[in-house]
Motif scaffolding. Structure first.
Motif, short mmCIF file in Angstrom:
data_model
loop_
_atom_site.label_atom_id
_atom_site.label_comp_id
_atom_site.label_asym_id
_atom_site.label_seq_id
_atom_site.Cartn_x
_atom_site.Cartn_y
_atom_site.Cartn_z
N SER A 111 0.97 -1.08 0.06
CA SER A 111 0.05 -0.04 -0.04
C SER A 111 0.84 1.31 -0.05
N ALA A 112 2.08 1.15 0.69
CA ALA A 112 2.91 2.31 0.84
C ALA A 112 3.71 2.73 -0.44
N THR A 113 3.79 1.54 -1.43
CA THR A 113 4.42 1.49 -2.51
C THR A 113 3.47 2.28 -3.74
N TYR A 114 2.27 1.63 -3.60
CA TYR A 114 1.04 2.37 -4.39
C TYR A 114 0.82 3.59 -3.99
N LEU A 115 0.94 4.12 -2.81
CA LEU A 115 0.89 5.68 -2.61
C LEU A 115 1.89 6.50 -3.09
N GLN A 116 3.12 5.78 -3.04
CA GLN A 116 4.25 6.55 -3.72
C GLN A 116 4.10 6.59 -5.12
N HIS A 117 3.65 5.46 -5.70
CA HIS A 117 3.68 5.35 -7.18
C HIS A 117 2.64 6.38 -7.64
N PHE A 118 1.51 6.34 -7.30
CA PHE A 118 0.25 7.21 -7.68
C PHE A 118 0.16 8.36 -6.95
N GLY A 119 0.43 8.69 -5.88
CA GLY A 119 0.08 9.94 -5.23
C GLY A 119 -1.13 9.88 -4.29
N PHE A 120 -2.06 8.74 -4.24
CA PHE A 120 -3.04 8.56 -3.57
C PHE A 120 -3.30 7.05 -3.32
N GLY A 121 -4.17 7.04 -2.01
CA GLY A 121 -4.12 5.57 -1.52
C GLY A 121 -4.80 4.58 -2.26
#
Length: 173
Positions: free
Chosen positions: A106-116
């Motif tokens: 989830s943290a990787t996703y947030l960093q990649h897209f900029g949203f949760g």
């Protein structure tokens, strides 16, 4: 947890505006969507209400969607735990190692897209959610924003169904 559950379509249609907005807000976390849906009453059927809610959701600005996403829990956290804000993280098979892996993804996703990350996950295993999250990391930004709206629509519909109760209402004994 919804405060307004099983109220029925007739009761929803008859509610005062403020109460109707509150009931819908519990489902969608958007004041503009809630107010617009409440203003569109009366609805003749659950389906008519659901379709209108979808139309409103898909008409919201990206900023409004970002605001809605702020109300959702971090994947990998149990409902009611610190930093958890909704039941959508309630997955089955929530062993600590899987939940930790989900939190990292989830943290990787947030960093990649900029949203949760958001996904309608009730009934899915943590491994299923992790697989979906990993697959969605391959999406480009625009595709993922569309996927997010679709997931929000699924969550909204389920919550609106719970708010209204069954079509035709409950039998009163």
């Amino acid at each position: 947890m919804l405060l307004h559950q099983g109220i029925g379509l007739d009761a929803f249609n008859a509610m005062p505006m403020r109460r109707a907005v509150h009931a819908v807000f519990e489902c969608c976390y958007s004041v503009p969507l809630s107010a617009d849906l409440a203003r569109a009453r009366p609805f003749d059927s659950h389906d008519q209400l659901f379709r209108h809610a979808d139309k409103l959701l898909f008409g919201l600005s990206e900023e409004s969607i970002d605001s809605i996403l702020q109300a959702y829990p971090d994947v990998g956290r149990r409902p009611g735990s610190e930093n958890s804000r909704a039941e959508q993280c309630a997955v089955t098979d929530d062993r600590p190692e899987l939940m930790s892996e989900l939190a990292r993804a989830s943290a990787t996703y947030l960093q990649h897209f900029g949203f949760g990350f958001v996904m309608f996950v009730n009934g899915f295993s943590a491994k299923d959610v992790l697989t979906t999250l990993s697959d969605r990391l391959h999406n480009d930004y625009e595709t993922e924003r569309k996927v997010v709206r679709n997931e929000l629509a699924r969550i909204n519909r389920t919550r609106l169904e719970r708010m209204l109760g069954p079509e035709g209402g409950y039998d009163n004994w």
